[in-house]
Design a protein around this motif. Structure first.
Motif, PDB file in Angstrom:
ATOM      1  N   GLN A 144      11.149  -8.482 -43.293  1.00  0.00           N
ATOM      2  CA  GLN A 144      11.068  -7.079 -42.894  1.00  0.00           C
ATOM      3  C   GLN A 144      11.371  -6.940 -41.405  1.00  0.00           C
ATOM      4  O   GLN A 144      10.831  -7.679 -40.578  1.00  0.00           O
ATOM      5  CB  GLN A 144       9.670  -6.556 -43.207  1.00  0.00           C
ATOM      6  CG  GLN A 144       9.530  -5.058 -43.163  1.00  0.00           C
ATOM      7  CD  GLN A 144       8.117  -4.641 -43.540  1.00  0.00           C
ATOM      8  OE1 GLN A 144       7.183  -4.793 -42.759  1.00  0.00           O
ATOM      9  NE2 GLN A 144       7.963  -4.135 -44.740  1.00  0.00           N
ATOM     10  N   LYS A 202       8.256 -13.254 -41.058  1.00  0.00           N
ATOM     11  CA  LYS A 202       7.465 -12.331 -40.245  1.00  0.00           C
ATOM     12  C   LYS A 202       5.993 -12.670 -40.414  1.00  0.00           C
ATOM     13  O   LYS A 202       5.473 -12.705 -41.534  1.00  0.00           O
ATOM     14  CB  LYS A 202       7.727 -10.885 -40.646  1.00  0.00           C
ATOM     15  CG  LYS A 202       7.066  -9.879 -39.708  1.00  0.00           C
ATOM     16  CD  LYS A 202       7.432  -8.450 -40.059  1.00  0.00           C
ATOM     17  CE  LYS A 202       6.842  -7.477 -39.040  1.00  0.00           C
ATOM     18  NZ  LYS A 202       7.161  -6.063 -39.368  1.00  0.00           N
ATOM     19  N   ASP A 209      11.287  -2.087 -37.951  1.00  0.00           N
ATOM     20  CA  ASP A 209      11.067  -0.725 -38.446  1.00  0.00           C
ATOM     21  C   ASP A 209      10.680  -0.689 -39.913  1.00  0.00           C
ATOM     22  O   ASP A 209      10.605   0.395 -40.508  1.00  0.00           O
ATOM     23  CB  ASP A 209      12.318   0.123 -38.209  1.00  0.00           C
ATOM     24  CG  ASP A 209      13.513  -0.361 -39.033  1.00  0.00           C
ATOM     25  OD1 ASP A 209      13.404  -1.423 -39.697  1.00  0.00           O
ATOM     26  OD2 ASP A 209      14.559   0.313 -39.018  1.00  0.00           O
ATOM     27  N   GLY A 210      10.450  -1.867 -40.505  1.00  0.00           N
ATOM     28  CA  GLY A 210      10.042  -1.931 -41.906  1.00  0.00           C
ATOM     29  C   GLY A 210      11.186  -2.086 -42.883  1.00  0.00           C
ATOM     30  O   GLY A 210      10.948  -2.271 -44.083  1.00  0.00           O
ATOM     31  N   THR A 211      12.420  -2.007 -42.419  1.00  0.00           N
ATOM     32  CA  THR A 211      13.584  -2.165 -43.296  1.00  0.00           C
ATOM     33  C   THR A 211      13.822  -3.635 -43.587  1.00  0.00           C
ATOM     34  O   THR A 211      13.818  -4.454 -42.664  1.00  0.00           O
ATOM     35  CB  THR A 211      14.840  -1.579 -42.633  1.00  0.00           C
ATOM     36  OG1 THR A 211      14.622  -0.204 -42.351  1.00  0.00           O
ATOM     37  CG2 THR A 211      16.058  -1.720 -43.535  1.00  0.00           C
ATOM     38  N   GLN A 245      11.735  -6.570 -54.305  1.00  0.00           N
ATOM     39  CA  GLN A 245      12.037  -5.238 -53.779  1.00  0.00           C
ATOM     40  C   GLN A 245      12.252  -4.292 -54.964  1.00  0.00           C
ATOM     41  O   GLN A 245      12.849  -4.675 -55.973  1.00  0.00           O
ATOM     42  CB  GLN A 245      13.321  -5.269 -52.924  1.00  0.00           C
ATOM     43  CG  GLN A 245      13.325  -6.293 -51.811  1.00  0.00           C
ATOM     44  CD  GLN A 245      12.483  -5.896 -50.621  1.00  0.00           C
ATOM     45  OE1 GLN A 245      12.152  -4.716 -50.438  1.00  0.00           O
ATOM     46  NE2 GLN A 245      12.131  -6.873 -49.785  1.00  0.00           N
TER      47      GLN A 245
END
Length: 447
Positions: free
Chosen positions: A406, A96, A409-411, A350
């Motif tokens: 990512q 990304k 939606d950020g997930t 994470q």
């Protein structure tokens, strides 16, 4: 159980193909023609050999199998989006960026190396070129149809640059890791002009920690070192075949591998792999037993050692031109589902921890899958989840070689390749799929 036969194999080149005469220890010779040097040609030959002599069928001729429902995955690209993209999106690395999502993927021996695609939303993808278009491959690499192998490219943002690591064969046909740089994720790319790392190594991954320090992860490709040596050992000591293999089918398969080994030694690297695939599958069917026998067999120590494939990691210099310190082994294949190899490492941070995704088993087989391990430092120690997070399903098989980015939606999302059912192998189409990830403190799951 009857004693497995021995074979004699006589090969001669004719009219763009190969004529093989296979003579069993008892019975009449059979003559075969291998039409070319691609996997499909060897699959057709092995199907005929199985019919005549009871050896293993190629996996592609076995009926499909699946257990339960499909995982919660979503296909993203299921066809070649350019006539220059020849075999899909194997080993997909999704990054990304400020310009949207960029995908780079394996191209094998295609004239244009490493397709690049762009997407704003992960749904619509646009081909934007190649890392090394035809004629622009680095001079140190072997390139061209049935000559080069360009595998497993991965892209990372390091400071103000984009670094891209990849696997290629050098001019001596040794698998090596290269590195190229660009100010933009779509290029143009400037190669180091030499391998960053050599010595039968593949699947490089750059992880950049929160302090900006880059680490290189890679696989030592030891699994390519044992099939032909094992065939050679069985040629010298045929009594070992009965100790290693219980089924008549696998004994016959091993006996043929021993007989064809001298001719296999004369072929290009990928053809050697095609010729040894039935032996690899026979060994995988009895993997713990085969490895245990070889570990205790005088003269087979190097073969047994090569059946353990390590993932290594090391700090990269700030300019990416060298490695710092000593390499650390961070994972090896020690779980039953992993079989003879693990590969394709990808690290993501994470929940304050380091999660290393990897693929295991044979990439042509439905047993191939994606595992994960977690650590508190990039160099480990890593603790594996005991079972893969992703296995074959009804609609897609052999999911592998993941990357993490990512989602819109950020997930966090996992990106990986898979084959259509009934397919699989070198230069076969691989689709791009994705699944959403949920991280705990010591476990990750798909949803």
């Amino acid at each position: 159980m009857s004693q497995s036969p021995s074979f004699r194999v006589d090969a001669s080149e004719e009219d763009g193909g190969t004529r093989l005469v296979v003579t069993p220890s008892e019975g009449e010779p059979h003559t075969y023609r291998i039409e070319g040097g691609e996997q499909e040609h060897y699959n057709a030959f092995y199907a005929e050999l199985a019919r005549d002599f009871g050896t293993r069928l190629p996996r592609q001729f076995e009926p499909p199998r699946h257990d339960g429902d499909d995982p919660p995955w979503r296909p993203l690209i299921t066809e070649n989006l350019s006539p220059q993209i020849l075999c899909g999106y194997g080993d997909p690395a999704v990054l990304k960026t400020d310009e949207g999502y960029v995908l780079v993927a394996t191209s094998n021996d295609a004239p244009d190396a490493f397709p690049l695609l762009r997407s704003a939303d992960l749904d619509a993808w646009e081909p934007i070129g190649f890392v090394f278009p035809e004629g622009a491959a680095p001079a140190w690499t072997a390139h061209g149809r049935q000559i080069g192998d360009f595998w497993a490219p991965e892209m990372a943002r390091v400071g103000d640059e984009y670094w891209l690591t990849y696997t290629a064969r050098d001019r001596d046909n040794v698998l090596s890791i290269g590195l190229a740089k660009s100010p933009h994720p779509w290029g143009p790319w400037s190669d180091l002009g030499r391998p960053l790392l050599g010595g039968t190594v593949i699947d490089a991954h750059i992880f950049v920690d929160g302090d900006g320090a880059p680490y290189l992860f890679w696989k030592h490709d030891t699994n390519s070192h044992w099939p032909r040596p094992l065939a050679g050992l069985l040629r010298e000591r045929p009594a070992l075949i009965a100790r290693l293999f219980d089924s008549e089918e696998d004994r016959r398969t091993a006996a043929f591998a021993a007989a064809v080994k001298p001719w296999a030694d004369t072929r290009r690297p990928m053809e050697r792999f095609f010729l040894m695939q039935p032996l690899i599958r026979a060994a995988l069917a009895s993997w713990p037993h085969v490895r245990d026998v070889l570990e205790r067999c005088p003269g087979a120590e190097a073969i047994a050692a090569a059946m353990r494939t390590p993932i290594l990691a090391q700090r990269l210099a700030p300019d990416g031109a060298a490695l710092l310190g000593e390499p650390q082994t961070v994972l090896t294949n020690d779980l039953p589902w992993e079989g003879h190899l693990i590969e394709g490492p990808w690290v993501t941070r994470q929940q304050g921890r380091y999660w290393l995704f990897y693929a295991g088993n044979d990439f042509t087989s439905p047993s191939y899958g994606i595992g994960v391990a977690v650590a508190d430092h990039p160099l480990g120690p890593y603790e594996k989840q005991p079972e893969p997070v992703l296995r074959s399903g009804r609609d897609w098989i052999a999911p592998g070689h993941a990357s993490v980015a990512q989602g819109p939606d950020g997930t966090p999302q996992l990106f990986f390749h898979a084959f259509f059912p009934g397919r699989g192998g070198y230069n076969e189409f691989r689709a791009l799929l994705t699944a959403r990830l949920r991280f705990g403190t010591d476990r990750v799951e798909l949803f």
